[in-house]
Design an enzyme around this catalytic site. Structure first.
Site, short mmCIF file in Angstrom:
data_model
loop_
_atom_site.label_atom_id
_atom_site.label_comp_id
_atom_site.label_asym_id
_atom_site.label_seq_id
_atom_site.Cartn_x
_atom_site.Cartn_y
_atom_site.Cartn_z
N CYS A 1 -9.87 -42.89 -2.19
CA CYS A 1 -8.62 -42.75 -2.94
C CYS A 1 -7.59 -43.73 -2.39
CB CYS A 1 -8.14 -41.30 -2.84
SG CYS A 1 -6.41 -41.03 -3.18
N CYS B 1 -4.14 -42.43 -1.49
CA CYS B 1 -4.19 -41.60 -0.26
C CYS B 1 -4.04 -42.49 0.97
CB CYS B 1 -5.51 -40.85 -0.16
SG CYS B 1 -5.81 -39.69 -1.50
#
Lengths: 107, 335
Positions: free
Chosen positions: A31, A34
């Site tokens: 991700c 993230c």
């Protein structure tokens, strides 16, 4: 200070039974947002370590907890107090925006 | 004061930085705090960037572009621009952390932002089954029924990617044909988990704490019907990110920053624009990179034509005046 990792094995002790408020960062390696927001969380963790504990939970390695807390988008940040979720913030945000979202726990 | 500040960290920004750094302009690149690398960070395999015959992952490509820019001396700052002063010989860029940086030239390459559906329930359900990032959130829809809205390459890529997790992926598109490239279309058509719903738009999203379905409106007949879903991924295009320059730089009727001909010159001298923020049509990683190159070369030419730094200029003038006077004095003596 780098936010420390928690797992399904340590979650109860580190998060649910923590005397302080704890922010759990639900994240994954794949991700991009993230990874981008991670250093910002580390900064907030350092600056507010007296009030708020910040830990990271890898959803790939701990799918049971991701499911339990109904995570459908990451990064997702959940603040726990006395074992209960008291605040949810979803998505990577710039530091001032995250600080504003977390104001009740860090100011 | 610096020579040049580049705002944006996608293919346009980093390619501009590679060129500017190799021209020894020591660029400062403002990468943003959480969107470093731009749109390619949320893609998987990039198959159409020249030079990578086996494809490359979007985030890996951006890491390479950044490494290449830094190798030649680009300085990268991970913060967001909050304010810009563009007029005059000194441009000022104010950051979220309160710092202000100054430069003689600016390259503005902020790209574009995901377009929203414009429905009131979007805010509430965002992150609760409503997503703009298949690579981030697809993982949470194992064995679920989901839909992708859109008809372009991004929508096809997302739909195809999401079949790794979901049992069923609808593609909802408001026309009866796709804008996506043929290869991406074919890949989606061939995928048995994907079902197309043509001539349909989302009239409403259902659910209070999580997405439970949508109301589809037929774009031809206006008829409405419900569709049960566990998740909805939106890929209906992007809008140029121009909010920092509204009222400062001229925009086109399409909302992109207006540039002169094939150059990157905006209406303000010393301010150049590149990448998707200037491009309503092509919007590819490689066209953005090309556009970043143009901007760096335009900026380099602009900087070379500037008079030297003000202090040096005054000193130089004074020296030449003294020299001329000395010369005249010498002449007078000779006379």
């Amino acid at each position: 200070m780098t936010a420390r990792a928690v797992t399904e094995a340590t979650f109860e002790q580190e998060v649910l039974n923590n005397d302080k408020a704890v922010l759990v960062d639900f994240w994954a390696e794949w991700c991009g947002p993230c990874r981008a927001v991670s250093p910002i969380l580390d900064q907030i963790a350092t600056e507010h370590s007296e009030k708020l504990d910040i830990v990271k939970l890898n959803v790939d390695e701990n799918p049971g907890l991701a499911m339990k807390y109904q995570i459908t988008a990451i990064p997702a940040f959940k603040v726990f107090e006395k074992g209960e979720v008291v605040k949810t913030v979803i998505g990577a945000k710039p530091k001032p925006a995250l600080e504003a979202d977390l104001a009740a726990f860090i100011s | 004061m610096r020579d040049i500040i580049i705002i944006g960290s996608g293919p346009a920004g980093f390619t501009a930085a590679i060129y500017a750094a190799r021209a020894e302009l020591k660029p400062l690149l403002i990468a943003s705090s959480v969107e470093i690398g731009g749109e390619l960070m949320n893609t998987t395999e990039v198959e159409n960037f020249p030079g990578f015959p086996d494809g490359i992952m979007g985030p890996d490509l951006m890491a390479k572009l950044q490494a290449q820019a830094e190798r030649f001396g680009t300085e990268v700052v991970y913060d967001d621009v909050v304010e810009l002063e563009l007029v005059g010989p000194v441009k000022r860029v104010k950051l979220g952390n309160g710092e202000t940086h100054e430069a003689a030239a600016i390259i503005y390459a902020t790209g574009s932002a995901y377009r929203k559906l414009g429905l009131p329930e979007e805010e509430v359900l965002s992150g609760h089954g409503l997503s703009w990032c298949a690579t981030c959130d697809g993982f949470f829809f194992r064995q679920k029924t989901i839909a992708v809205v859109g008809g372009g390459d991004s929508a096809m890529e997302e739909a195809t990617f999401l079949t790794r997790f979901a049992d069923k992926v609808y593609v909802i598109h408001r026309r009866d044909s796709l804008k996506a490239s043929k290869i991406m279309q074919q890949r989606a058509f061939d995928n048995e988990k994907i079902e197309f719903i043509w001539n349909a738009e989302i009239a409403a999203i259902h659910g209070t704490t999580a997405v439970t379905g949508v109301t589809l409106r037929d774009t031809v007949t206006g008829d409405e019907r419900g569709l049960d879903l566990d998740g909805l991924f939106v890929a209906i295009g992007n809008d140029p990110r121009t909010h920092l320059v509204h009222g400062k730089l001229d925009l086109t009727s399409e909302g992109t920053i207006a540039v002169e001909g094939r150059t990157s010159k905006t209406n303000i001298p010393g301010v150049f624009a590149a990448g998707d923020v200037t491009d309503p049509h092509y919007r590819q990683a490689v066209t953005a990179a090309g556009s970043g190159t143009v901007a760096a070369l335009d900026a380099e030419q602009y900087l070379a034509a500037l008079p030297k730094a003000p202090e040096a200029e005054v000193a130089g003038d004074a020296a030449s005046v003294a020299e001329a006077e000395a010369g005249q004095a010498a002449l007078a003596v000779a006379n």
